[in-house]
Design an enzyme around this catalytic site. Structure first.
Site, PDB file in Angstrom:
ATOM      1  CE1 TYR A 141      -3.448  -2.703   0.609  1.00  0.00           C
ATOM      2  CE2 TYR A 141      -4.626  -0.700   1.196  1.00  0.00           C
ATOM      3  CZ  TYR A 141      -4.635  -2.038   0.846  1.00  0.00           C
ATOM      4  OH  TYR A 141      -5.829  -2.693   0.733  1.00  0.00           O
ATOM      5  CG  ASP A 144      -0.938 -20.206  -2.000  1.00  0.00           C
ATOM      6  OD1 ASP A 144      -0.398 -20.235  -0.889  1.00  0.00           O
ATOM      7  OD2 ASP A 144      -0.409 -20.696  -3.027  1.00  0.00           O
ATOM      8  CG  ASP A 201      -7.832  -4.937   1.687  1.00  0.00           C
ATOM      9  OD1 ASP A 201      -8.752  -4.528   2.418  1.00  0.00           O
ATOM     10  OD2 ASP A 201      -7.836  -4.831   0.443  1.00  0.00           O
ATOM     11  CE  LYS A 245       2.733 -17.543  -3.407  1.00  0.00           C
ATOM     12  NZ  LYS A 245       1.985 -18.821  -3.482  1.00  0.00           N
TER      13      LYS A 245
HETATM   14  C1  IPM Z   1     -10.165  -1.643   4.287  1.00  0.00           C
HETATM   15  C2  IPM Z   1     -10.505  -0.974   2.986  1.00  0.00           C
HETATM   16  C3  IPM Z   1      -9.408   0.035   2.629  1.00  0.00           C
HETATM   17  C4  IPM Z   1      -8.117  -0.727   2.503  1.00  0.00           C
HETATM   18  C5  IPM Z   1      -9.685   0.892   1.387  1.00  0.00           C
HETATM   19  C6  IPM Z   1     -10.976   1.653   1.491  1.00  0.00           C
HETATM   20  C7  IPM Z   1      -8.554   1.813   1.092  1.00  0.00           C
HETATM   21  O1  IPM Z   1     -10.677  -1.925   1.981  1.00  0.00           O
HETATM   22  O2  IPM Z   1      -9.988  -0.929   5.295  1.00  0.00           O
HETATM   23  O3  IPM Z   1     -10.074  -2.866   4.311  1.00  0.00           O
HETATM   24  O4  IPM Z   1      -7.839  -1.299   1.432  1.00  0.00           O
HETATM   25  O5  IPM Z   1      -7.354  -0.768   3.468  1.00  0.00           O
HETATM   26 MG    MG Z   2     -10.642  -3.920   2.674  1.00  0.00          MG
END
Ligand code: IPM
Ligand code: MG
Length: 370
Positions: A141, A223, A247, A191
């Site tokens: 991210y 996975d 996520d 992974k």
């Molecule tokens: C989460 C959401 C967020 C993320 C988005 C909205 C940026 O999906 O908090 O899980 O990917 O972290």
């Molecule tokens: Mg999310």
């Protein structure tokens, strides 16, 4: 207890469910003699509309002035054409970074009374009670470079999975600390058969384990973890993993509860200012229709009471009220078998408040007999 809570409703159903959290916290304040002061700030698309940026400096300041932060959800089709740096989601990511919210705690509990709503067999759901600890301020991210290029007539794009050892160690520490208070088992998901970052992650997990002799550590490839989550979810206690893996796995895990609308979360910082938000997004398809399930947000407020303010009894009361409402068969559309009889967001909020009032009355009766 006197506290200030910064409320950032964001976009879509974020605004509707935030109302629920505020009302529930207000009832708790009244019942238990606390003073909660609510401030409100813009983030995401609504901040873009008013300030042309997804995270105005004044919102960050508002959070810093508060004792805890609650966030609804960000995003929606209206802002899909914004440039990458100006998207609503960037506001949330920047806030996580800005406040150092590195540990995202996502408890997954299968409510027995909702098992009919889950596509899983009852036998798979039995005993499901685990927590996903998702690293929140690093990994894919945030790694640089993250960009598009047009070189020599060829279009390409890159994102980077970058972690420092320190970042990996502190999230693993958080997971082991949590496991120590629970069933004493950490599943570290990576992974490592492909990614260098995962190999460092795995090594670090072994090093951290040495600090916690009483805790079992297992490694699982992501996975396989995705498969195990639906095959045998009761095997897990604490799952710890990289930002992007977490996520994805947490949305998958939400199906075990019957709805994404049931999953709360807390995002913890080292500085002590924590943020609480539901795992679900802004649900543009039902936004503004008074249909959203406010329970994930309300359960997030219970996490706030317990973690940020140390108010365990109050947090338990909120969770009991939610349980009570569900046991009584009350459902918003996402959980209802019979849509005709489903509750609106506002009605569900009222039910939880009534549940709190009943709960309080029972506590008083029990005190009288004590
Ligand atoms: C989460 C959401 C967020 C993320 C988005 C909205 C940026 O999906 O908090 O899980 O990917 O972290
Ligand atoms: Mg999310």
């Amino acid at each position: 207890m006197k506290k200030t809570i910064a409320m950032l409703p964001g976009d879509g159903i974020g605004k509707e469910v935030m109302q629920g959290a505020q009302e529930v916290l207000s009832v708790i304040a009244e019942q238990y003699g606390h003073e909660f002061h609510f401030t409100s700030g813009l983030i995401g698309g609504s901040a873009i509309d008013q300030h042309s940026e997804p995270l105005p400096a004044e919102t960050v300041e508002l959070c810093r002035q508060a004792d805890a932060v609650m966030l609804g959800a960000v995003g929606g089709p209206k802002w899909d054409q914004e440039p990458p740096a100006g998207r609503p989601e960037k506001g949330l990511l920047a806030l996580r970074k800005e406040l150092g919210l590195y540990a995202n705690i996502r408890p997954v509990k299968a409510y027995e009374c909702l098992s009919g709503r889950s596509p899983f067999k009852q036998s798979v759901l039995e005993g499901v009670d685990f927590v996903i600890v998702r690293e929140l301020t690093g990994g894919l991210y945030f790694g640089k470079p993250s960009e598009r290029s047009f070189k020599g007539g060829e279009e390409s794009a890159v994102d980077t999975l970058y972690y420092t050892k320190k970042e990996v160690k502190r999230i693993l520490n958080a997971a082991f600390e949590l496991a120590a208070q629970r069933k004493k088992k950490v599943t570290s998901v990576d992974k490592a058969n492909v990614l260098e970052s995962s190999r460092m992650w795995r090594e670090t997990a072994e090093e951290v384990k040495a600090e916690y002799p009483g805790i079992e550590l297992e490694h699982m490839l992501v996975d396989n973890a995705a498969m195990q989550l639906i095959k045998n979810p009761a095997q897990f206690d604490v799952i710890v993993t990289e930002n992007m893996f977490g996520d994805i796995l947490s949305d998958e895990a939400s199906v075990l509860t019957g709805s994404l609308g049931m999953l709360p979360s807390s995002s913890l910082s080292t500085g002590g200012l924590h943020l609480y938000e539901p795992v679900h997004g802004s649900a543009p398809d039902i936004a503004g229709e008074n249909k959203a399930n406010p329970l994930a947000m309300i359960l997030s407020s219970a996490m706030l009471l317990r973690t940020s303010f140390g108010l365990r009894e109050e947090a338990d009361a909120v969770e009991r009220a939610v349980q009570h409402v569900l046991d009584a068969g009350k459902r918003t559309g996402d959980l209802a078998v019979d849509q005709e009889r489903s509750l609106t967001t506002a009605e569900m909020i009222e039910e939880v408040k009534e549940g709190l009032a009943d709960d309080n009355a029972i506590l008083h009766i029990m005190e009288a007999y004590a």
